[in-house]
Design an enzyme around this catalytic site. Structure first.
Site, mmCIF file in Angstrom:
data_model
loop_
_atom_site.group_PDB
_atom_site.id
_atom_site.type_symbol
_atom_site.label_atom_id
_atom_site.label_comp_id
_atom_site.label_asym_id
_atom_site.label_seq_id
_atom_site.Cartn_x
_atom_site.Cartn_y
_atom_site.Cartn_z
ATOM 1 C CE1 TYR A 158 -3.741 2.148 0.056
ATOM 2 C CE2 TYR A 158 -2.673 3.307 1.644
ATOM 3 C CZ TYR A 158 -3.573 3.365 0.674
ATOM 4 O OH TYR A 158 -4.563 4.443 0.984
ATOM 5 C CB ILE B 189 1.283 9.550 4.512
ATOM 6 C CG1 ILE B 189 2.289 10.387 3.567
ATOM 7 C CG2 ILE B 189 1.036 8.110 3.966
ATOM 8 C CD1 ILE B 189 3.041 9.647 2.437
ATOM 9 N N GLY B 190 -2.198 9.147 4.279
ATOM 10 C CA GLY B 190 -3.486 8.792 4.889
ATOM 11 C C GLY B 190 -3.142 7.245 5.730
ATOM 12 C CB SER C 38 -3.832 12.785 5.133
ATOM 13 O OG SER C 38 -4.906 12.229 4.571
ATOM 14 C CG HIS D 128 -1.472 11.349 -4.995
ATOM 15 N ND1 HIS D 128 -2.483 12.064 -4.723
ATOM 16 C CD2 HIS D 128 -1.441 10.156 -4.038
ATOM 17 C CE1 HIS D 128 -3.161 11.463 -3.582
ATOM 18 N NE2 HIS D 128 -2.710 10.478 -3.090
ATOM 19 N NE ARG E 135 -0.366 6.239 -2.812
ATOM 20 C CZ ARG E 135 -0.007 5.060 -2.273
ATOM 21 N NH1 ARG E 135 0.891 4.322 -2.310
ATOM 22 N NH2 ARG E 135 -1.032 4.652 -1.494
ATOM 23 C CB SER F 237 6.055 13.344 -6.475
ATOM 24 O OG SER F 237 4.741 13.410 -6.194
ATOM 25 N N GLY F 238 9.055 12.328 -5.058
ATOM 26 C CA GLY F 238 10.367 12.028 -5.420
ATOM 27 C C GLY F 238 11.443 12.316 -4.664
HETATM 28 C C1 FMN Z 1 0.290 5.466 1.530
HETATM 29 C C2 FMN Z 1 0.158 6.787 0.912
HETATM 30 C C3 FMN Z 1 -0.970 7.531 1.259
HETATM 31 C C4 FMN Z 1 -0.929 8.673 0.889
HETATM 32 N N1 FMN Z 1 -2.170 9.500 1.301
HETATM 33 C C5 FMN Z 1 -2.278 10.855 0.790
HETATM 34 C C6 FMN Z 1 -3.523 11.516 1.308
HETATM 35 O O1 FMN Z 1 -3.946 11.202 2.350
HETATM 36 N N2 FMN Z 1 -3.616 12.962 0.800
HETATM 37 C C7 FMN Z 1 -2.952 13.366 -0.143
HETATM 38 O O2 FMN Z 1 -2.976 14.506 -0.588
HETATM 39 N N3 FMN Z 1 -1.659 12.629 -0.482
HETATM 40 C C8 FMN Z 1 -1.589 11.260 -0.094
HETATM 41 N N4 FMN Z 1 -0.457 10.643 -0.797
HETATM 42 C C9 FMN Z 1 0.616 11.205 -1.486
HETATM 43 C C10 FMN Z 1 1.753 11.855 -0.768
HETATM 44 O O3 FMN Z 1 1.120 13.095 0.003
HETATM 45 C C11 FMN Z 1 2.825 12.417 -1.800
HETATM 46 O O4 FMN Z 1 2.313 13.094 -2.816
HETATM 47 C C12 FMN Z 1 3.524 11.086 -2.165
HETATM 48 O O5 FMN Z 1 3.811 10.379 -1.092
HETATM 49 C C13 FMN Z 1 4.732 11.714 -2.628
HETATM 50 O O6 FMN Z 1 5.547 10.896 -3.379
HETATM 51 P P1 FMN Z 1 6.994 10.278 -2.493
HETATM 52 O O7 FMN Z 1 6.561 9.819 -1.357
HETATM 53 O O8 FMN Z 1 7.301 8.849 -3.589
HETATM 54 O O9 FMN Z 1 7.899 11.124 -2.645
HETATM 55 C C14 FMN Z 1 -0.301 9.467 -0.182
HETATM 56 C C15 FMN Z 1 0.928 8.581 -0.487
HETATM 57 C C16 FMN Z 1 1.217 7.391 0.019
HETATM 58 C C17 FMN Z 1 2.459 6.644 -0.411
#
Ligand code: FMN
Length: 389
Positions: free
Chosen positions: A47, A104-105, A132, A294, A297, A326-327
């Protein structure tokens, strides 16, 4: 300014106890991911680590940094640790370093302390965080835990539900609890096509995980026949109500003016990759844009965030704060985003692995590793102030 530089972590590691003290966890993002892969339950690791489709956008988010190299400057006076200043002010929030934890949720998946552990990690460092909507901890609980741990600025990320009254209630709760900005995520009108989760048939929300902010919301609860705590059936009905309002296909750039009526806080839109979209939301009143896909994702094949950054800075950088998400995996990544005009970055998956491996200590470790790397690399590259005068 902080008393101790972030780079101090290096001295502690080499010198503590004279013979040095090996860190309990890896200091690199790749090391944390590898340890988490070996430790976390397969569906939990999937996940967090997984992305949309072939995961090539996820990979490209990292590879894009190989297209941007730093040209270090010498003898600039930046090499002395006490002379460096990484502080920034972004969306009106003063931060000791240009890094906030990404929203991150569903963090209860990786550790029972979930966002409370994050609060306990960021507050002593003074690091900013973005809570989140899909958190496992309520807005009010997060605010209280950060305050108990010494306080640090935090922002609230809004997944704008397909029910404006619930959306408004979430925003008002966040403002009342002390959030310093509202970050509305634009790239998630629904769940992306995520093969790793599909193959395990794993969507945590359906087990009532990551719904604390909805289940505690008075307006959301008003939509239910029975409170979710009443019975298993009531809980399932509440989950279905959540399913019915998660995706919102009616949002448009002008929705920012509606949000503006609900809050006095600065607003940024997260998930923007096209300069025209950035212009449209800033024209509608957004104070910031978070360039993000994101973490790969949502849209497989989408441009890497770093590749989109320069065009968006050119489009709106003179009238809005532009952040990169992201990244981000190491200090020099952050310096690359600075070169391209970003004010700050969001840091995502690596600290979540830290959380899964060691709770609050693991988040602290992941953040300190990144910030020490940033601090030291900036110093070696001739950058003494992150914010250009
Ligand atoms: C497990 C997971 C849950 C996430 N949940 C949210 C969320 O609730 N709200 C949101 O805006 N982005 C969410 N994201 C996206 C992150 O805020 C962020 O954009 C992303 O992790 C960036 O990519 P990186 O971790 O590879 O650098 C989530 C990402 C992951 C991996």
């Amino acid at each position: 300014m902080r008393d101790v530089s972030f780079g101090q972590f290096q001295n502690e590691t080499y010198f503590l106890g004279l013979g040095g003290t090996r860190p309990a966890l890896p200091v690199t993002a790749a090391g944390l991911e590898a340890r988490a892969r070996d430790t976390l339950a397969p569906e939990v690791f999937a996940y967090i680590a997984g992305g949309a489709g072939t995961e090539r956008t996820m990979a490209n988010n990292i590879a894009a940094f190989d297209e941007h190299w730093l040209v270090p400057r010498m003898w600039t006076g930046s090499s002395a640790p006490d002379g460096r200043d990484l502080s920034v002010t972004v969306l009106g929030t003063a931060l000791p370093a240009p890094v906030l934890t990404a929203p991150i949720g569903v963090l209860e998946l990786v550790h029972p302390d979930a966002e409370r552990a994050v609060a306990r990690a960021v507050a002593p460092l003074g690091v900013g965080s973005v809570l989140s909507t899909a958190a496992s901890t309520t807005i009010e609980d997060y605010a209280a835990t950060i305050a108990e741990a010494g306080g640090a600025p935090w922002w609230f990320q809004l997944y704008w539900p397909a029910d404006d009254e619930v959306a408004r209630s979430l925003v008002e709760r966040a403002e009342k609890a002390g959030a310093a900005a509202i970050i509305v995520t634009a790239d998630t009108p629904g769940m992306g096509w995520r093969p790793r989760d599909l193959e395990l048939a794993h969507l945590p929300f359906l087990q009532a995980k990551g719904v604390a902010n909805y289940f505690s919301d008075p307006v959301f609860r008003g939509r239910l026949q029975a409170p979710p705590e009443e019975s298993e059936q009531a809980r399932q009905m509440a989950v279905l109500t959540w399913v019915g309002m998660f995706g919102n296909h009616t949002l448009r750039p002008e929705s920012i003016s509606t949000l503006r009526e609900w809050t006095t806080l600065p607003i940024a839109v997260k998930g923007i990759l096209h300069p025209d979209d950035a212009r449209a939301v800033v024209d509608a009143g957004a104070n910031g844009v978070i360039v993000s896909n994101h973490g790969g994702r949502q849209v497989d094949g989408a441009i890497a965030s770093l590749q989109a950054l320069g065009g968006i800075v050119s489009a709106v950088g003179d009238r809005a704060d532009v952040l990169l998400d992201s990244g981000i995996r190491c200090g020099s990544d952050i310096l690359a985003t600075r070169d391209l005009g970003a004010k700050a970055v969001l840091y995502g998956r690596p600290w979540v692995y830290g959380l899964g491996l060691a709770g609050a200590d693991g988040v602290t470790h992941a953040l300190r590793s990144l910030l020490a790397d940033l601090d030291i690399t900036a110093g070696m590259a001739g950058i003494s102030r992150f914010t250009e005068a």
